[in-house]
Design an enzyme around this catalytic site. Structure first.
Site, mmCIF file in Angstrom:
data_model
loop_
_atom_site.group_PDB
_atom_site.id
_atom_site.type_symbol
_atom_site.label_atom_id
_atom_site.label_comp_id
_atom_site.label_asym_id
_atom_site.label_seq_id
_atom_site.Cartn_x
_atom_site.Cartn_y
_atom_site.Cartn_z
ATOM 1 N N ALA A 61 -65.979 53.188 -26.705
ATOM 2 C CA ALA A 61 -66.935 52.425 -25.881
ATOM 3 C C ALA A 61 -68.218 53.226 -25.674
ATOM 4 O O ALA A 61 -68.235 54.437 -25.822
ATOM 5 C CB ALA A 61 -66.296 52.137 -24.528
ATOM 6 N N GLY A 100 -61.795 53.011 -27.893
ATOM 7 C CA GLY A 100 -61.983 51.669 -28.444
ATOM 8 C C GLY A 100 -62.026 51.698 -29.970
ATOM 9 O O GLY A 100 -61.666 50.706 -30.630
ATOM 10 N N GLU A 103 -58.534 51.542 -30.961
ATOM 11 C CA GLU A 103 -58.028 50.192 -30.650
ATOM 12 C C GLU A 103 -58.519 49.194 -31.700
ATOM 13 O O GLU A 103 -57.786 48.289 -32.098
ATOM 14 C CB GLU A 103 -58.474 49.774 -29.238
ATOM 15 N N GLU A 123 -59.291 57.810 -23.129
ATOM 16 C CA GLU A 123 -59.785 57.126 -21.917
ATOM 17 C C GLU A 123 -59.321 57.780 -20.631
ATOM 18 O O GLU A 123 -60.053 57.843 -19.637
ATOM 19 C CB GLU A 123 -59.340 55.655 -21.914
#
Ligand code: NAI
Length: 719
Positions: A61, A100, A103, A123
Site C-alpha cells: 500500500a 498488498g 496479497e 503490515e
C-alpha cells in the site's frame, strides 16, 4: 500506472509503474482494474502476467494515502475479481512482493519469483494486518502455523524459503517476466478452481486452540501491549474456523479497529521518522544531500572495553580494517580474544566468514599514522580524553577524522586540543555497540559538513540509524534520561518501590523499567560520575543541607545503594537481588524495602500511595519536557529525531511513537497542565517546570507534531 502490452500474441502483460516500489496507490489500483478488464474481455488474450517496473513487483500500500480519505477502487474487491477471472493470471515477482504486493500475488493463480526476490506481509510492523485477504488466503496456501508466524511477525522470506513454504510455484534466475509468460501459456485451459485460494479449505492442525494460545502468550511476552499481532492471531483463527466470506468480514472488522487505534498512527509515524532522521541541515545551509562523505577504508578504535569491542566488530564486519589500541598487554589480549570471538559468532550467525584479517591490535598510538578515522572509547574522563586527542593530533596524518564515543562530555573541548577541530566529532554508540542500532552523531560547533556527512554515512554503512545532534552535556538521549530517572528516584522517596515503578513502565511498553535497566547497565557508572561532579562522596556533607545539592533537590538513595556495594546484576545485588553475580532474574529485595523505610523515617517523609498514572506522568512528561527544551536549544532538529533516539537507544515502545509523539497523543494542553500541577507540588524540581516551547505550542493551539518545526525554526540551532 499500469502498462498494458500483448506479448506472444495472446498473453496480456500488465506492468505496475509507480516508482520506487510500485506501491498500490489509488492510481495504480485504478490502472490494474482497467488493464485487467481489458485482458479479460479481449478474446485474443488467453492468459495474463502481472509484473512491476524497475525490478520490483510491488511494495504494498501507499502509506501516505492512509491519512486522507479513501480514493480510487478499494483493493479487496479488485483482488477478489482477479482471482475469480476465467483466464490464468501469473505473478512475476522480482525484487519485492510485500504487504498488498504479496496479497496481489496471492490472488494470481500462479506465482513465479526471481531467486533474489523477498516476500512478506509486514503490515503488523505498522500496527495493522494484511486486510486485502492476506490473513485468509495465506493460511489456505501454507497452513496455519507457517502463516501465523509470517503474519504476526511481519518477517520477510527469501524466494527459496517461499518456494519451500509453498508461497511460490517456481523460482528462477532468468528473466522472471519471460519465464512467467511461458508458464502462463502452458497454464491456458488448465482448470483454475484449485488455484483460487479463497475457495480452498484451510489445512487445520488438530491442536488449533493450543497453538493459537501458545502464539498469543508468546506475543504478549514479546510485543508487550501491542494490539496488531494479537489481531493477526484472531484473523488467522477466523481463517481456520470460518468460511472465506465470513473470515474476510472478520479481517475487515479487526483492521478497522487497528486502523483507528493510536498504535497504528504511532507506528506509521515511526516509519517516516526513521527515514527522515538521516537528513541533517546545518545553519550554514550545508545538508545531507549536498555534502559528499569521505570514503573510510581504515579506522582505529582506542580502548577495548565494553564499547570499544563492539565498535571494532561493527567496523570490521563491513569491511573496514581496524587497528585496536589498549593501554596494557593483558587488557589488549583480553580485548583481542573478545573481539575475535564476537566477530566469529556474528559471522556464523550471518553465514559468512569472519573478517579476522582486518584486525590489528597494538599498545601504541604511533601505529595510527595512516588510518582514515579514529574512534576513541577510553574511560569517561575529560583529562584522559584530552590527552588522547592531543596525541592523536600529533600522530595521525592531518586528514584523519577524530571521533569520540563519549556519552556526554563536551566534544568541542576535545576538538580544541587538536590541530583540526573541523575534523572532530562525536560518534555516540549504545551498548552493546555491535547490536544496538542507534548512533548519535554529535556535531560540535566546529565540525565541518564533510565530517558530519562522513560520520553519518559510516553509521549507515554499519547498519545504524544515525541521528545528527548538537553538542551539550548528555547530548539528546542521556540529557533526557536524567529528568526521567530523577523522577523515578523522587517517587521512591515519596512511597513507591522499584518494582512498582518498573512494572508500570514495562506495562506501558518499555523493554525494561528504569531500575531493572540501571541494574543491567551497572549502578557504579552513574555513582562515579556523581562523585566526580561533587554531588556525592566523602567531602560532601549529606546533612547540610539534606536532600539538596548544588542548589537543587537531590535524592541520595542511589548513592546509598552503591555504598553497600550493590552495583546491579554484575554484583548480584542492586535495586533488586539476583541468584548470583551476573544473574538476570530480578527479585524484589527486602533490604531495599528496609533502606527506603529507614530513609523516609530519617527525613520525616510520610509514604503515600502513588498511583500508576502519577508514575507515568511524572516520568514520561518530565522526559518529554526535556525533549521540548532540547528542541528549543537546537540540540535536536526535530521531534522525530528525539523519538528515533528513544526507540532505538532506550527501549521506548515503538507503538507509542517516542516521548514527543506520546506527548502529542496525550495532548499538549494536558501535558502542560499536569507538569504545572506537579511543579507546583515540587517547586524545587526544575525539570517539572514546563518548557517555554511547550507553552508556546499550547498557546498556538497545539499544532500536530509535523508542524512543531515551524514554531522552532526561529530558535538557535546547535547543529
Ligand atoms: P570501559 O571501562 O569498559 O573501557 C574503557 C577501556 O579503555 C578500558 O579497557 C581501558 O583499559 C581503555 N583505556 C583507558 N585508557 C586508555 C588509553 N590511554 N589508551 C588505550 N586504551 C585505554 O568503558 P566503556 O563502558 O567501554 O566506555 C568507554 C567510553 O564509551 C566512555 O567514554 C563511555 O562514556 C562511553 N560510552 C559507554 C557506554 C556504556 O554503556 N558503557 C555507552 C555509550 C558510550
Amino acid at each position: 500506472m499500469a502498462r498494458y502490452e500483448l506479448v506472444k500474441r495472446s498473453v496480456a502483460l500488465i506492468t505496475l509503474t509507480n516508482p520506487p516500489v510500485n506501491s498500490l496507490s489509488s492510481a495504480v489500483r485504478h490502472g490494474i482494474a482497467k488493464t485487467m478488464d481489458r485482458a479479460l474481455s479481449d478474446p485474443k488474450v488467453t492468459a495474463v502476467v502481472i509484473c512491476g517496473e524497475n525490478g520490483r513487483f510491488c511494495g504494498g500500500a501507499d502509506i501516505r494515502e492512509f491519512s486522507g480519505p479513501m480514493r480510487g477502487p478499494p483493493l479487496l474487491p479488485l483482488l477478489d475479481s482477479i482471482e475469480a477471472g476465467e483466464k490464468p493470471v501469473v505473478a512475476a515477482i522480482e525484487g519485492v512482493a510485500l504487504g498488498g504486493g504479496l496479497e496481489l500475488a496471492l490472488v494470481c493463480h500462479y506465482r513465479i519469483a526471481h531467486s533474489k526476490a523477498r516476500l512478506g506481509l509486514p503490515e503488523v510492523t505498522l500496527g495493522l494486518l494484511p486486510a486485502a485477504g492476506g490473513t485468509q488466503r495465506l493460511p489456505r496456501l501454507i497452513g496455519i502455523p507457517a502463516a501465523l508466524e509470517l503474519i504476526t511477525t511481519g518477517r520477510h522470506v527469501s524466494s527459496q524459503e517461499a518456494l519451500k513454504l509453498g508461497i511460490v510455484d517456481q523460482v528462477t534466475e532468468q528473466n522472471v517476466c519471460e519465464v512467467a509468460v511461458e508458464f502462463a501459456l502452458r497454464a491456458v485451459a488448465k482448470p483454475l478452481s484449485s488455484r483460487r485460494l479463497s475457495a480452498l479449505t484451510v489445512p487445520c492442525p488438530p491442536d488449533l486452540d493450543a497453538l493459537l494460545e501458545a502464539v498469543t502468550m508468546q506475543i504478549q511476552k514479546k510485543a508487550r501491549g501491542m494490539m496488531a499481532p494479537l489481531a493477526c492471531v484472531q484473523a488467522v483463527r477466523a481463517a481456520a474456523t470460518m468460511p472465506y466470506s465470513q473470515g474476510i468480514k472478520r479481517e475487515s472488522e479487526l483492521m478497522a479497529t487497528l486502523f483507528n487505534s493510536g498504535q497504528a498512527r504511532a507506528l506509521q509515524y515511526c516509519f517516516f521518522a526513521e527515514r527522515t532522521a538521516g537528513k541533517w541541515t546545518l545553519p550554514s545551509g550545508a545538508q545531507w544531500n549536498d555534502t559528499k562523505p569521505r570514503e573510510i577504508r581504515s579506522a582505529a578504535v582506542i580502548g577495548l572495553g565494553t564499547m570499544g569491542r563492539g565498535i571494532a566488530v561493527s567496523l570490521a564486519r563491513v569491511g573496514i580494517s581496524v587497528i585496536a589500541v589498549e593501554s596494557d598487554k593483558k587488557l589488549m589480549e583480553t580485548g583481542r580474544q573478545m573481539v575475535i570471538g564476537m566477530l566469529e559468532r556474528d559471522a556464523k550467525r550471518r553465514g559468512v566468514s569472519a573478517s579476522l584479517n582486518l584486525l590489528k591490535f597494538t599498545l601504541s598510538l604511533q601505529n595510527l599514522k595512516d588510518v582514515d578515522l579514529v574512534i576513541e572509547a577510553v574511560f569517561e574522563d575529560m583529562a584522559l580524553k584530552k590527552r588522547v586527542f592531543q596525541e592523536l593530533s600529533k600522530v595521525c596524518r592531518p586528514t584523519t577524522l577524530l571521533c569520540s564515543n563519549t556519552s556526554g562530555l563536551d566534544v568541542d573541548a576535545l576538538a580544541g586540543v587538536t590541530d583540526r577541530p573541523q575534523l572532530v566529532i562525536g560518534m555516540h554508540f549504545f551498548s552493546p555497540a555491535h547490536v544496538m542500532k542507534l548512533l548519535e552523531v554529535v556535531c560540535g560547533p566546529r565540525s565541518s559538513s564533510e565530517t558530519i556527512a562522513t560520520a553519518m554515512s559510516l553509521g549507515k554503512r554499519m547498519g545504524k540509524v544515525s541521528v545528527a545532534v548538537g553538542n551539550c552535556p548528555g547530548f539528546v538521549g542521556n540529557r533526557m534520561l536524567k529528568p526521567y530517572s530523577d523522577q523515578a528516584t523522587f517517587l521512591l522517596e515519596e512511597g513507591a518501590t522499584p518494582e512498582q515503578i518498573d512494572k508500570v513502565l514495562e506495562d506501558f511498553g518499555f523493554a525494561m523499567g528504569v531500575f531493572r535497566m540501571s541494574d543491567l547497565a551497572g549502578l557504579d557508572v552513574g555513582w562515579r560520575v556523581r562523585k566526580e561532579s561533587g554531588l556525592t562522596g566523602p567531602d560532601v556533607d549529606p546533612k547540610n543541607p539534606p536532600r539538596r545539592r548544588q542548589g537543587r533537590k537531590y535524592c541520595p538513595i542511589p548513592d546509598m545503594v552503591c555504598e553497600q556495594g550493590r552495583f546491579g546484576q554484575k554484583t548480584g545485588r542492586g535495586w533488586y537481588m539476583y541468584d548470583k553475580p551476573g544473574g538476570t532474574n530480578a527479585k524484589p529485595d527486602p533490604l531495599i524495602q528496609n533502606l527506603l523505610e529507614t530513609y523516609r523515617s530519617r527525613y520525616g517523609i510520610k509514604p503515600r500511595n502513588i498511583t500508576d498514572q502519577e508514575i507515568i506522568e511524572r516520568c514520561l512528561f518530565a522526559l518529554a519536557n526535556e525533549g521540548f527544551r532540547i528542541l528549543e536549544d537546537g540540540i535536536a532538529a526535530r521531534p522525530e529525531d528525539i523519538d528515533v533516539i528513544y526507540q532505538f537507544g532506550y527501549g521506548f515502545p515503538r507503538h507509542r511513537g517516542g516521548p514527543m509523539f506520546y506527548a502529542s497523543m496525550v495532548g499538549l494542553e494536558r501535558v502542560l497542565e499536569r507538569l504545572e500541577h506537579y511543579h507546583q507540588a515540587h517547586p524545587d524540581v526544575s525539570h517539572l517546570e514546563p518548557s517555554p516551547l511547550l507553552k508556546k505550542l499550547v498557546a498556538c493551539g497545539s499544532p500536530p507534531i509535523q508542524k512543531w518545526r515551524e514554531h522552532i525554526k526561529t530558535m538557535h540551532s546547535h547543529l
